[in-house]
Design a protein around this motif. Sequence first.
Motif, PDB file in Angstrom:
ATOM      1  N   ASP A 153      -7.236  -5.456  -2.763  1.00  0.00           N
ATOM      2  CA  ASP A 153      -6.038  -6.200  -3.127  1.00  0.00           C
ATOM      3  C   ASP A 153      -4.793  -5.582  -2.493  1.00  0.00           C
ATOM      4  OD1 ASP A 153      -6.472  -3.968  -4.768  1.00  0.00           O
ATOM      5  OD2 ASP A 153      -5.240  -4.786  -6.379  1.00  0.00           O
ATOM      6  N   LEU A 154      -4.759  -4.239  -2.384  1.00  0.00           N
ATOM      7  CA  LEU A 154      -3.612  -3.546  -1.804  1.00  0.00           C
ATOM      8  C   LEU A 154      -3.945  -2.778  -0.536  1.00  0.00           C
ATOM      9  CD1 LEU A 154      -1.946  -2.120  -5.056  1.00  0.00           C
ATOM     10  CD2 LEU A 154      -0.935  -3.780  -3.497  1.00  0.00           C
ATOM     11  N   PHE A 155      -5.217  -2.429  -0.361  1.00  0.00           N
ATOM     12  CA  PHE A 155      -5.639  -1.576   0.750  1.00  0.00           C
ATOM     13  C   PHE A 155      -6.728  -2.273   1.560  1.00  0.00           C
ATOM     14  CE2 PHE A 155      -4.202   0.980  -2.793  1.00  0.00           C
ATOM     15  CZ  PHE A 155      -3.293   1.855  -2.214  1.00  0.00           C
ATOM     16  N   VAL A 156      -6.921  -1.815   2.790  1.00  0.00           N
ATOM     17  CA  VAL A 156      -7.974  -2.371   3.632  1.00  0.00           C
ATOM     18  C   VAL A 156      -9.341  -2.007   3.080  1.00  0.00           C
ATOM     19  CG1 VAL A 156      -9.013  -2.292   5.933  1.00  0.00           C
ATOM     20  CG2 VAL A 156      -6.524  -2.370   5.689  1.00  0.00           C
ATOM     21  N   SER A 157      -9.476  -0.789   2.553  1.00  0.00           N
ATOM     22  CA  SER A 157     -10.761  -0.279   2.077  1.00  0.00           C
ATOM     23  C   SER A 157     -10.506   0.909   1.162  1.00  0.00           C
ATOM     24  CB  SER A 157     -11.628   0.172   3.253  1.00  0.00           C
ATOM     25  OG  SER A 157     -10.997   1.273   3.920  1.00  0.00           O
ATOM     26  N   TYR A 158     -11.576   1.379   0.503  1.00  0.00           N
ATOM     27  CA  TYR A 158     -11.418   2.584  -0.313  1.00  0.00           C
ATOM     28  C   TYR A 158     -11.093   3.782   0.571  1.00  0.00           C
ATOM     29  CZ  TYR A 158     -16.038   4.469   0.932  1.00  0.00           C
ATOM     30  OH  TYR A 158     -17.110   4.999   1.618  1.00  0.00           O
ATOM     31  N   ASN A 159     -11.546   3.750   1.831  1.00  0.00           N
ATOM     32  CA  ASN A 159     -11.226   4.836   2.755  1.00  0.00           C
ATOM     33  C   ASN A 159      -9.724   4.913   3.004  1.00  0.00           C
ATOM     34  OD1 ASN A 159     -13.892   5.971   3.753  1.00  0.00           O
ATOM     35  ND2 ASN A 159     -14.221   3.805   4.140  1.00  0.00           N
TER      36      ASN A 159
ATOM     37  N   ALA B  41       0.813  -1.212   0.000  1.00  0.00           N
ATOM     38  CA  ALA B  41       0.000   0.000   0.000  1.00  0.00           C
ATOM     39  C   ALA B  41       0.845   1.261   0.000  1.00  0.00           C
ATOM     40  CB  ALA B  41      -0.947  -0.011   1.203  1.00  0.00           C
ATOM     41  N   ALA B  42       1.824   1.333   0.904  1.00  0.00           N
ATOM     42  CA  ALA B  42       2.662   2.537   0.989  1.00  0.00           C
ATOM     43  C   ALA B  42       3.466   2.725  -0.290  1.00  0.00           C
ATOM     44  CB  ALA B  42       3.587   2.441   2.202  1.00  0.00           C
TER      45      ALA B  42
END
Length: 510
Positions: free
Chosen positions: A485-491, A454-455
Amino acid sequence: MNSGTMNDMNDGTAKIDWRAPDPHGAARVPWESLRVCVVGARVVGISAAYALLDLGADVLLCDRYADEETSERAAPVAERGATLRLGDDKTLPEGCELLVVVPGIPPDAPIVAAARAAGIPVWGDAELAWRLRRRLPQAQGGGFAPWLGLTGTNGKTTAVRMLAAMLEAADKRVVACGNVGFPLVDAVLAEEPYEVLAVELSSYQLHWSESLSLLAAAVLNIAPDHLDWHGSMEEYVRAKGKIYERCQAACVYNVADKVTERLVEEAEVEEGCRAIGFTLGAPAVSMLGVVDGILADRAFIEDRRTSAAELGTIYDVEPHAPHNIANALAAAALARAYGAPVEAVRDGLRNFRPDPHRIEFIAALDGVDYVDDSKATNTHAAQASLAAYEHIVWIAGGLAKGAEFDELVERAAKRLRGVVLLGQDRAVIAKALAEKAPEVPVVDIGGKDTGLDAAGAIDALLDAAASLAQKGDTVLLAPACASMDLFVSYNQRGDMFAEAVRARKAATAD
């Protein structure tokens, strides 16, 4: 913490009338000792379990997960008297008389199939909340608080919050609830009753409903989404159309989306219910629309054949992108159907501020605007976002959920300065770009398959976007894909994007 079956519950057979209650009358369900299984130990399921326990029902709460987080979340429900069964949401408990499912439980879930085979009713949280409504105090009229409902593929949350702002401006005690985050069951059982509910309903919630009778309802738009859950586009559309069934005063449809109009035509509504359209063009009779930048109502005025009421201007809508003006018109139609004055619609729009990650301007760097529309998790939402800007570096990709991108790319091609792709299904978008916009430069920063996290994704996409953008352009995060796929959520995706942009802005200021 209890576990297992309902064998120890009341062995008597409840005499239950499961027929849909009169929309204006009380439910006919003897909750005392009714054996209810609630599937899903998250916010909605726990809300339902507490309410049922308060009514005296015997409740078993189950969830597919048995991890520490789920156990901690469910423990207080067990302390109140519920039976817990964690790690198994497939087996129907013995003695179950009613199955209550949270919105995400699919129609083909084994526990649902078992309930159907046994003739046991299956309700979602919206149906349960409808059955649990209480009459308002006599000082507030003594009847049931009306529901004003919104659904659609995109724009639901923004529109329902706009609606709530309009009703607040009309001095009504209102809450935005349902799919917007505040559970419907909590809303209908609030200690201090709400006079009116602004209800966001997902296709999942509508699928599991059977007796809702809203005062007024709107379908904002229809585009392919959640087809893996519903099984087909036909079933998805059918679920959305259920919001109009038994509607009392107004069925609000999108003039530009013929599917929404067809759903109104097919709905069985109460006598006197009207079809009300909203359009970005000049409104015909029984429509709301736009005339020279003015939001005009030709539906809820006495002399609608020869005049219109001014509800405000497009500049009262923030942001005043076309799709958001459509959201405002739909919300205004519902508020007007309820009886809100024109001043309340205008003041509500002026007071309203959209939630984060919905075409949110973050900062300008080196003459380039950076905009976060991480909430654009499907092609329909991304298309609306892309239409709002002239020259765009588009950040796209993630989990495509089976979507196709040819039409989206073809429509946006002339606006694209460049595209930055990331995530699991980026190749699907790359293929559409190669076929429909081959002249547009594309930077593929990878996904988990290339070791991206993510980062790393945020740093790489901002570097790539800066290399493509020219002064006056907009770098637009409108991924057209889900984020998980890369992040916990769109938030989280939007938050990380915004934080990184602001950090770069601060660094340039130093």
